[in-house]
Design a protein around this motif. Structure first.
Motif: not given
Length: 373
Positions: A166-176, A298-304
């Motif tokens: 299991t890896c825990d990656v900080p959420d990236a800032d969502i670009i509006e 959804a999860y790939k978008a959160r990472r990007a």
């Protein structure tokens, strides 16, 4: 955000025998703890320790593996009780059973990673095993080195030895963004974007039809060999669908990030219960995991750092993306969209994807509109 990294182990014959003995002993111990929990009606982790820890130590388990076995059993009963409350399964009539090769969790006291040389050191029933080789990509290695956190599961599946960390990656800032890439999910084409890109059409459907015909023939035979082949093919088809969903979602998210757009998806919750289709289409609809594809996007978008919004899918396939006219006659066939009002013509899935993108833009504008008293 949590995600898992799966790596393949390459044990020597001696190491493989030790791993097999370890899994077998741990799951025998789990079956014992499950029986104790069922008999005494005690399902909490710490309560189970008082009733079973000594027996597990007597079976040859060290302190940490024994505690992980007890926790695995407690977590299994917690999951089953939640499923019973949610009416996803009937109440248990007997203790939970564990396969001899079921997954076993290991923490950092029982398992250590040497990422640079691609080896692990792991506890086994025969002692600490060092120098067990594994293989992974450079991207997975970086994720393990920087973000790995918590337990790792040892799994024996289809003749392969795997470790899932299991890896825990900080959420990236969502670009509006005020622009959105619309994505239409369908049967003929799994996904179509408002930019005109269509993912997986005739070739994919041909593969799925072939698999369905082969599965039907094997189900009719009802022999032991046919059942074994069905089991292997089920896993093969699942891997095929998962890999394809990963590739499609990666392409969609990459394009949205490159162009600075958000992603607009249809809210398809309950779609299988709402739609009415002919029998061949029903089979196709139920045989592909659209929900999995949506989760991957959804999860790939959160990472990007890409925004994802969900819109009402009603009439997106009948509405003209040029003038907004809605009419069943706008869709003379599956591929064609031809507006009866303005004459606009486009591929039907591309037109639907543009409608989805437009609804996302309108929804974002409505949310950002200042309140007027």
């Amino acid at each position: 955000m949590k995600f898992v990294v799966q790596v393949r182990l390459f044990p020597t014959p001696v190491q493989e025998a030790a791993l097999a003995d370890t899994l077998r002993l741990c799951n025998d111990a789990a079956a014992l703890v499950s029986g104790v929990a069922w008999q005494m009606k005690v399902f909490r982790n710490y309560d189970l320790r008082a009733h079973s820890y000594g027996e597990l130590k007597g079976m040859g388990l060290s302190a940490q593996p024994a505690q992980h076995v007890i926790k695995k059993v407690a977590d299994a009963y917690t999951t089953v009780r939640a499923q019973v409350r949610g009416k996803l399964r009937p109440p248990l009539a007997k203790p939970i059973a564990f396969r001899p090769d079921a997954a076993q969790p290991f923490d950092d006291r029982c398992l250590s990673w040497q990422i640079e040389v691609r080896t692990v050191s792991i506890w086994t029933t025969g002692g600490r095993m060092k120098g067990l080789r594994f293989a992974c990509s450079d991207t997975q290695a970086r994720a393990l080195a920087v973000h790995r956190k918590g337990e790792s599961d040892l799994i024996h599946r289809d003749g392969l030895w795997l470790l899932i960390a299991t890896c825990d990656v900080p959420d990236a800032d969502i670009i509006e963004s005020d622009a959105f890439l619309g994505v239409d999910l369908g049967i003929a084409n799994i996904a179509t974007t408002s930019d005109g890109e269509r993912h997986c059409g005739k070739h994919l459907n041909a593969v799925r039809h072939r698999n369905r015909r082969l599965r039907r023939r094997l189900q009719v035979k009802q022999t032991r060999s046919a059942k074994r082949l069905l089991k292997r093919r089920r896993r093969k088809e699942s891997r095929f669908a998962r890999d394809l969903n990963h590739r499609i979602s990666k392409s969609i998210v990459t394009e949205a990030a490159r162009t600075g757009q958000g992603i607009a998806l249809e809210d398809l919750q309950g779609i299988r219960d709402r739609v009415r289709l002919c029998k061949p289409q029903r089979v196709t609809l139920h045989s592909w995991s659209f929900h999995q594809l949506g989760r991957f996007v959804a999860y790939k978008a959160r990472r990007a750092g890409v925004a994802v919004v969900y819109v009402d899918p009603a009439y997106t396939s009948q509405e003209c993306s040029a003038c907004g006219h809605v009419d069943k006659r706008n869709r003379p066939d599956q591929e064609t969209f031809s507006c009866t009002s303005c004459g606009f013509a486009e591929h039907a899935d591309v037109n639907a994807a543009r409608n989805i993108a437009s609804r996302a833009v309108e929804g974002r504008a409505a949310v950002n509109q200042p309140h007027v008293a």
